[in-house]
Structure formats: structure tokens, C-alpha cells
Design a protein around this motif. Sequence first.
Motif, PDB file in Angstrom:
ATOM      1  N   GLN A  46     -69.688  21.560 -15.008  1.00  0.00           N
ATOM      2  CA  GLN A  46     -69.286  21.460 -13.603  1.00  0.00           C
ATOM      3  C   GLN A  46     -67.771  21.378 -13.459  1.00  0.00           C
ATOM      4  N   GLY A  47     -67.101  20.911 -14.506  1.00  0.00           N
ATOM      5  CA  GLY A  47     -65.645  20.896 -14.488  1.00  0.00           C
ATOM      6  C   GLY A  47     -65.030  22.286 -14.474  1.00  0.00           C
ATOM      7  N   GLY A  48     -65.849  23.312 -14.726  1.00  0.00           N
ATOM      8  CA  GLY A  48     -65.385  24.697 -14.643  1.00  0.00           C
ATOM      9  C   GLY A  48     -65.827  25.394 -13.375  1.00  0.00           C
ATOM     10  N   LEU A  49     -66.267  24.616 -12.373  1.00  0.00           N
ATOM     11  CA  LEU A  49     -66.768  25.198 -11.134  1.00  0.00           C
ATOM     12  C   LEU A  49     -66.054  24.606  -9.926  1.00  0.00           C
ATOM     13  N   GLY A  50     -65.697  25.464  -8.986  1.00  0.00           N
ATOM     14  CA  GLY A  50     -65.252  24.966  -7.697  1.00  0.00           C
ATOM     15  C   GLY A  50     -66.426  24.449  -6.905  1.00  0.00           C
ATOM     16  N   ASP A  51     -67.551  25.183  -6.952  1.00  0.00           N
ATOM     17  CA  ASP A  51     -68.793  24.803  -6.282  1.00  0.00           C
ATOM     18  C   ASP A  51     -69.746  24.238  -7.333  1.00  0.00           C
ATOM     19  N   LYS A  52     -69.835  22.919  -7.413  1.00  0.00           N
ATOM     20  CA  LYS A  52     -70.638  22.273  -8.456  1.00  0.00           C
ATOM     21  C   LYS A  52     -72.109  22.671  -8.365  1.00  0.00           C
ATOM     22  N   ALA A  53     -72.584  23.004  -7.174  1.00  0.00           N
ATOM     23  CA  ALA A  53     -73.989  23.351  -6.987  1.00  0.00           C
ATOM     24  C   ALA A  53     -74.347  24.681  -7.629  1.00  0.00           C
ATOM     25  N   ALA A  54     -73.362  25.444  -8.064  1.00  0.00           N
ATOM     26  CA  ALA A  54     -73.629  26.744  -8.695  1.00  0.00           C
ATOM     27  C   ALA A  54     -74.238  26.588 -10.084  1.00  0.00           C
ATOM     28  N   LEU A  55     -74.188  25.380 -10.656  1.00  0.00           N
ATOM     29  CA  LEU A  55     -74.790  25.132 -11.966  1.00  0.00           C
ATOM     30  C   LEU A  55     -76.240  24.726 -11.772  1.00  0.00           C
ATOM     31  N   ARG A  56     -77.170  25.621 -12.098  1.00  0.00           N
ATOM     32  CA  ARG A  56     -78.588  25.358 -11.902  1.00  0.00           C
ATOM     33  C   ARG A  56     -79.142  24.518 -13.046  1.00  0.00           C
ATOM     34  N   GLU A  57     -80.056  23.620 -12.701  1.00  0.00           N
ATOM     35  CA  GLU A  57     -80.623  22.714 -13.694  1.00  0.00           C
ATOM     36  C   GLU A  57     -81.406  23.460 -14.766  1.00  0.00           C
ATOM     37  N   ASP A  58     -82.116  24.526 -14.396  1.00  0.00           N
ATOM     38  CA  ASP A  58     -82.884  25.245 -15.412  1.00  0.00           C
ATOM     39  C   ASP A  58     -81.957  25.941 -16.405  1.00  0.00           C
ATOM     40  N   TYR A  59     -80.754  26.288 -15.970  1.00  0.00           N
ATOM     41  CA  TYR A  59     -79.790  26.887 -16.894  1.00  0.00           C
ATOM     42  C   TYR A  59     -79.252  25.836 -17.864  1.00  0.00           C
ATOM     43  N   VAL A  60     -78.973  24.646 -17.380  1.00  0.00           N
ATOM     44  CA  VAL A  60     -78.557  23.556 -18.276  1.00  0.00           C
ATOM     45  C   VAL A  60     -79.647  23.287 -19.303  1.00  0.00           C
ATOM     46  N   ASP A  61     -80.911  23.278 -18.849  1.00  0.00           N
ATOM     47  CA  ASP A  61     -82.028  23.060 -19.781  1.00  0.00           C
ATOM     48  C   ASP A  61     -82.078  24.151 -20.843  1.00  0.00           C
ATOM     49  N   GLU A  62     -81.828  25.387 -20.437  1.00  0.00           N
ATOM     50  CA  GLU A  62     -81.830  26.494 -21.395  1.00  0.00           C
ATOM     51  C   GLU A  62     -80.712  26.333 -22.421  1.00  0.00           C
ATOM     52  N   LEU A  63     -79.527  25.937 -21.984  1.00  0.00           N
ATOM     53  CA  LEU A  63     -78.411  25.729 -22.911  1.00  0.00           C
ATOM     54  C   LEU A  63     -78.727  24.600 -23.891  1.00  0.00           C
ATOM     55  N   LEU A  64     -79.393  23.571 -23.421  1.00  0.00           N
ATOM     56  CA  LEU A  64     -79.775  22.466 -24.310  1.00  0.00           C
ATOM     57  C   LEU A  64     -80.814  22.922 -25.320  1.00  0.00           C
ATOM     58  N   GLN A  65     -81.750  23.772 -24.892  1.00  0.00           N
ATOM     59  CA  GLN A  65     -82.743  24.290 -25.838  1.00  0.00           C
ATOM     60  C   GLN A  65     -82.068  25.097 -26.935  1.00  0.00           C
ATOM     61  N   VAL A  66     -81.131  25.930 -26.553  1.00  0.00           N
ATOM     62  CA  VAL A  66     -80.386  26.710 -27.549  1.00  0.00           C
ATOM     63  C   VAL A  66     -79.576  25.774 -28.452  1.00  0.00           C
ATOM     64  N   GLY A  67     -78.967  24.752 -27.844  1.00  0.00           N
ATOM     65  CA  GLY A  67     -78.165  23.821 -28.624  1.00  0.00           C
ATOM     66  C   GLY A  67     -78.967  23.039 -29.648  1.00  0.00           C
ATOM     67  N   ALA A  68     -80.294  22.981 -29.468  1.00  0.00           N
ATOM     68  CA  ALA A  68     -81.159  22.283 -30.413  1.00  0.00           C
ATOM     69  C   ALA A  68     -81.589  23.162 -31.576  1.00  0.00           C
ATOM     70  N   ARG A  69     -81.207  24.430 -31.598  1.00  0.00           N
ATOM     71  CA  ARG A  69     -81.553  25.296 -32.720  1.00  0.00           C
ATOM     72  C   ARG A  69     -80.923  24.773 -34.010  1.00  0.00           C
ATOM     73  N   PRO A  70     -81.631  24.840 -35.136  1.00  0.00           N
ATOM     74  CA  PRO A  70     -81.045  24.399 -36.408  1.00  0.00           C
ATOM     75  C   PRO A  70     -79.744  25.142 -36.697  1.00  0.00           C
TER      76      PRO A  70
END
Length: 299
Positions: A192-216
Amino acid sequence: MCRHHGLPRSLETDRFPHIPGTTSHTIAPRAGRHSREGTLRYLKAGNGAPLVLLHTVRTQAEHFRALIPLISDQYTVYALDLPGMGYSEIVPGASYDEPAMRAGVKRLLTELDLDDVTLVGESMGAVLALTAAADLPERVRRVIAVNTYDFRGGIARSGLLARVVVSGVLAPGVGPVVAGVEPKPALRKILQGGLGDKAALREDYVDELLQVGARPGYPTVARAVYQALPSLIAARSRYREVKAPVHLVYGEKDWSRPSDREADKRLLPAAGFTQVPEAGHFIALERPDVLADLLNAVA
């Protein structure tokens, strides 16, 4: 060799966040001396001249989920997961410095034999779009470089939390441990620190990034990408070699400073320039319409 259906078992995932009209494909490593290469995954959509999308630090092809539907009537879109990121293969010991990531971009263009290509990159992807264009002038038609990530500090300019986290990730000894700990609230706040409009960051996208981040192995990749910033800064020396027309796009509230933007404009004096009012670093998330208008106007 391009594998057009399915993923190797090492890249399988329970789901991909579906972008309407897209299909997922892979490009296998080349045989022989390229032992540090891994399988690359990309999304494909649309019809028309080829357009390649290159994502930002710590994201993936789905970063362009809002942009792809706006341009796929005019272009055949290829959204790449950069080496080791998204669902591209993580290869132990691989480099994530700019030349190695650029090599992944060039593999996409050459293995798929793409010509007359529009390269669109955001952040780190913007740097790679410019340097890949310098290397492959015969294949690249134009470059749209969005918020080039080629300045000291990088994502640490997002805010205090980002500075603390990135400093921890880069620290000797504890860095790999810090890179492997990624609470959802922290990732959300940094992005969100990279957004002027904080609402543009969707929760399902954050979840997807976390899933990828959990890859070995992904924490090692994430740390290496943060460590690669000096190589992205050094890559500015290649900008003058770009022969294709370039358009620079910056969010008014991007992490780059006016002096950073002016420095790139001096390196690319013939480039077009657009500043997006109130927008931050992730323009593809909050103002995909601006990018679509630029692209569709010259399709």
C-alpha cells in the motif's frame, strides 16, 4: 522448447487466480550449458501484435490482472513470471541480478520467436524492458517504462515498515530468516506504500502473493531480488542504447524523486513522458486505464 499446456510437477499449484481470457503456459530450460535456467511461466491472452508485460519486485504476472482485459482486443499479450518469481521455477544457486533476469525476458522473446514486440514493464520490469530492448533491437517495436526501479533505496522508500523489513532481509546472518517471515498485514502495508489509492490493493491478490511466497526456496529468491537493486541501478548505463521509441510513465507519488525522473529523461531525451496525478508506484494496480489508453492509441 515451449510447453503450451500444463505445468511441470515442480510448478503445480492448487489454483491460479483466473484472469478472464488468459491461459497459462511454460517455457522449458534450454539444454546444455544453461544449467541455472529454470522453467518460465507466462500468461497469454488476446489477438494482435505481441505485447510483453514485465512485473515489479515481489509480484508476478497477475500484477497485470486489471490491465490485460483492457488491451487484449488490440494485442496478443504475454505476461511473464520473471525467473524464480510467481510460478516460474526456483533454481538453487541462480542469480537474480539484472543480467540474469534480462536473460529470462530475452528467452521469452526468442523461444516464442516474437517480433515487432511492445515491451511494457513496471518498476524492476521497466528496467528489464529497456535493457532487453537494447539487446534485441530487431525484435522490439516500442517500450513503455513505468516507474523505473533504478534509484538508491528502492522499495525502502515505501515507508518506515518497508525500511525495517528490507534492512532485515538484507542483513548478514539473519537475512534469510527475515525473508521467510512475511505476515499478511506487513506485506499489505508495504504494498500500500506504493499506492496513491490504497483500495487498489485487492485482498485476493495479497493472498496470492503470500501463497507464492510460501513456495520452497522463495525466501532466498526474495532476498536475492532485494540484493539486486545495485545491478538495476547500474543497468541505467544501457538506456542510451535503446533504439526503439520509449515512453516513460511515472506516478506523481512514485517512490522515485523528481531528480531520479529527470536523470532518466536525460538518458532518454527522445522519450515521451506521462505523469499520472495522485498515483503511486503500482500504476498497473490503481490506474490500468492510463496504460491501456497509451497502448491502444498506438496499437
